[in-house]
Design a protein around this motif. Structure first.
Motif, PDB file in Angstrom:
ATOM      1  N   ARG A   1       0.820  -1.210   0.095  1.00 16.22           N
ATOM      2  CA  ARG A   1       0.039  -0.065  -0.130  1.00 16.22           C
ATOM      3  C   ARG A   1       0.922   1.259   0.071  1.00 16.22           C
ATOM      4  O   ARG A   1       0.393   2.261  -0.699  1.00 16.22           O
ATOM      5  N   GLU A   2       1.964   1.249   0.535  1.00 17.89           N
ATOM      6  CA  GLU A   2       2.813   2.462   0.508  1.00 17.89           C
ATOM      7  C   GLU A   2       3.317   2.694  -0.731  1.00 17.89           C
ATOM      8  O   GLU A   2       3.492   3.886  -1.170  1.00 17.89           O
TER       9      GLU A   2
ATOM     10  N   GLN B   1       0.788   4.402  -2.514  1.00 19.90           N
ATOM     11  CA  GLN B   1       0.568   5.590  -2.098  1.00 19.90           C
ATOM     12  C   GLN B   1       1.572   6.623  -2.756  1.00 19.90           C
ATOM     13  O   GLN B   1       1.151   7.619  -3.372  1.00 19.90           O
TER      14      GLN B   1
ATOM     15  N   TYR C   1       1.099   9.983  -5.371  1.00 18.07           N
ATOM     16  CA  TYR C   1       1.182  11.119  -5.018  1.00 18.07           C
ATOM     17  C   TYR C   1       2.669  11.720  -5.941  1.00 18.07           C
ATOM     18  O   TYR C   1       2.781  12.884  -5.827  1.00 18.07           O
TER      19      TYR C   1
ATOM     20  N   PHE D   1      -1.677  12.116   1.506  1.00 20.27           N
ATOM     21  CA  PHE D   1      -0.815  11.028   1.274  1.00 20.27           C
ATOM     22  C   PHE D   1       0.410  10.716   2.349  1.00 20.27           C
ATOM     23  O   PHE D   1       0.796   9.885   2.860  1.00 20.27           O
TER      24      PHE D   1
ATOM     25  N   ARG E   1       0.361  10.921   5.719  1.00 22.94           N
ATOM     26  CA  ARG E   1      -0.180   9.589   6.269  1.00 22.94           C
ATOM     27  C   ARG E   1      -1.675  10.103   7.153  1.00 22.94           C
ATOM     28  O   ARG E   1      -1.920   9.639   8.212  1.00 22.94           O
TER      29      ARG E   1
ATOM     30  N   PHE F   1      -6.665   8.774   3.337  1.00 24.33           N
ATOM     31  CA  PHE F   1      -5.534   8.345   2.627  1.00 24.33           C
ATOM     32  C   PHE F   1      -4.293   7.559   3.542  1.00 24.33           C
ATOM     33  O   PHE F   1      -3.385   7.504   2.826  1.00 24.33           O
ATOM     34  N   ASP F   2      -4.793   7.370   4.752  1.00 22.67           N
ATOM     35  CA  ASP F   2      -3.664   6.412   5.849  1.00 22.67           C
ATOM     36  C   ASP F   2      -3.728   4.942   5.490  1.00 22.67           C
ATOM     37  O   ASP F   2      -4.144   4.266   6.230  1.00 22.67           O
TER      38      ASP F   2
ATOM     39  N   SER G   1      -1.206   2.773   4.593  1.00 20.82           N
ATOM     40  CA  SER G   1       0.051   1.854   4.862  1.00 20.82           C
ATOM     41  C   SER G   1       0.484   1.736   6.187  1.00 20.82           C
ATOM     42  O   SER G   1       0.925   0.636   6.617  1.00 20.82           O
TER      43      SER G   1
ATOM     44  N   ARG H   1     -10.850   6.021   6.369  1.00 23.58           N
ATOM     45  CA  ARG H   1     -10.122   5.475   5.085  1.00 23.58           C
ATOM     46  C   ARG H   1     -10.782   5.093   4.245  1.00 23.58           C
ATOM     47  O   ARG H   1     -11.925   4.298   4.274  1.00 23.58           O
TER      48      ARG H   1
ATOM     49  N   TRP I   1      -7.869   1.691  -1.442  1.00 27.06           N
ATOM     50  CA  TRP I   1      -6.669   1.904  -2.203  1.00 27.06           C
ATOM     51  C   TRP I   1      -7.039   2.224  -3.571  1.00 27.06           C
ATOM     52  O   TRP I   1      -6.401   3.258  -4.206  1.00 27.06           O
TER      53      TRP I   1
ATOM     54  N   ALA J   1      -8.179   5.869  -3.750  1.00 32.20           N
ATOM     55  CA  ALA J   1      -7.176   6.738  -3.211  1.00 32.20           C
ATOM     56  C   ALA J   1      -6.359   7.247  -4.585  1.00 32.20           C
ATOM     57  O   ALA J   1      -6.176   8.340  -4.945  1.00 32.20           O
TER      58      ALA J   1
END
Length: 292
Positions: A122-123, A126, A130, A177, A180, A184-185, A187, A262, A265, A268
């Motif tokens: 997921r990181e 993100q 971004y 993002f 965090r 959009f938190d 990860s 949240r 994903w 997001a």
């Protein structure tokens, strides 16, 4: 020799003071969040107390590699802060910042925890969301000032926000993002109700968890420096307005974090790309047309 000495002192001050300011902002974040939720909340210095407590705890080592990535990530984030705060190349700073984020992801994969691995994935998502906006922000600042050096960008007579209002809005959107914050938190969960527990940082403890927190303090300041650049000019008074803009943006992120839930994903990622494509591209096209 005098220039080298002054530069060394400046770098030392940046390395020391940046996490202190970031920690104070984290404490401010907790106080405002508590007030929004009807609670008294912790003291302003609580983040520092938490880090000191983590540094005293026993380290539980899952394997020999995953902790290494956290320290390398911190080094790259510190380097990013130094480059930006001495007025260096913003494009170089973005690349170094991305390297720091990538090493953090490596640490998540190396821990072999299912929660951590999903958090690492997921990181990466993100970052995909971004990073395009961050690069377009740098491109927009270059179009306005004809330079990537922050010191020269902020030396202009007209602030960049005048030429790049839509780019600024898009950047504030993806800032959620990077900080965090909800929604959009994805990860790294700071709340107990999340299915990922602590996500990418699940297997970290003690000193390494403290390092992750300090790294986030650096990232918070780096993110707000981008906001700062949009408002600063050669006029010394503009620095006051730039600081006010940073405070307003950070307050907005705190309120957004406490008033939203949240999202998945998929939403997001799509929303970030839509905002990037519509706002930033249109802004740059209009800017190009008028400059032509």
């Amino acid at each position: 020799m005098g220039f080298i000495m002054m530069l060394a002192i400046q770098i030392i001050l940046i390395v020391v003071l940046t996490p202190l300011v970031g920690g104070l902002l984290a404490g401010f974040d907790r106080i405002i969040s508590a007030r929004v939720q009807g609670r008294k909340g912790p003291p302003l210095l609580q983040p520092f107390y938490d880090v000191l407590k983590l540094l005293q705890k026993e380290n539980i080592q899952v394997n020999k590699t995953y902790k290494f990535y956290v320290y390398v990530s911190l080094l790259f984030i510190i380097l990013t802060a130094v480059i930006m705060l001495i007025g260096g190349d913003i494009l170089l700073a973005i690349f170094v910042l991305t390297l720091g984020a990538i090493f953090f992801v490596f640490g998540g994969y190396a821990s072999q925890s299912p929660y951590s691995i999903i958090g690492a994935e997921r990181e990466l998502l993100q970052m995909m969301a971004y990073e395009p906006m961050v690069l377009i922000t740098a491109a927009g600042l270059y179009m306005v000032s004809k330079t990537f050096f922050i010191g020269e960008i902020i030396a202009r007579d007209v602030p960049a926000i005048v030429y790049l209002p839509a780019v600024f809005i898009g950047f504030v959107y993806i800032l959620t993002f990077k900080l965090r914050k909800s929604p959009f938190d994805l990860s790294l969960g700071h709340h107990a109700h999340q299915e990922l527990v602590q996500g990418i940082s699940t297997e970290y403890s003690g000193t390494e968890l403290a390092v992750i927190e300090i790294t986030h303090w650096y990232e918070t300041i780096i993110s707000l420096v981008f906001v700062y650049i949009f408002f600063v000019t050669s006029n010394p008074i503009s620095h006051v307005f730039a600081i006010i803009a940073c405070i307003v943006v950070y307050l907005f992120e705190i309120i957004l974090d406490n008033s939203t839930v949240r999202v998945k994903w998929q939403l997001a990622l799509k929303s970030a790309w839509i905002v990037t494509g519509v706002l930033s591209i249109m802004n740059l096209m209009i800017l190009s047309f008028f400059k032509f």
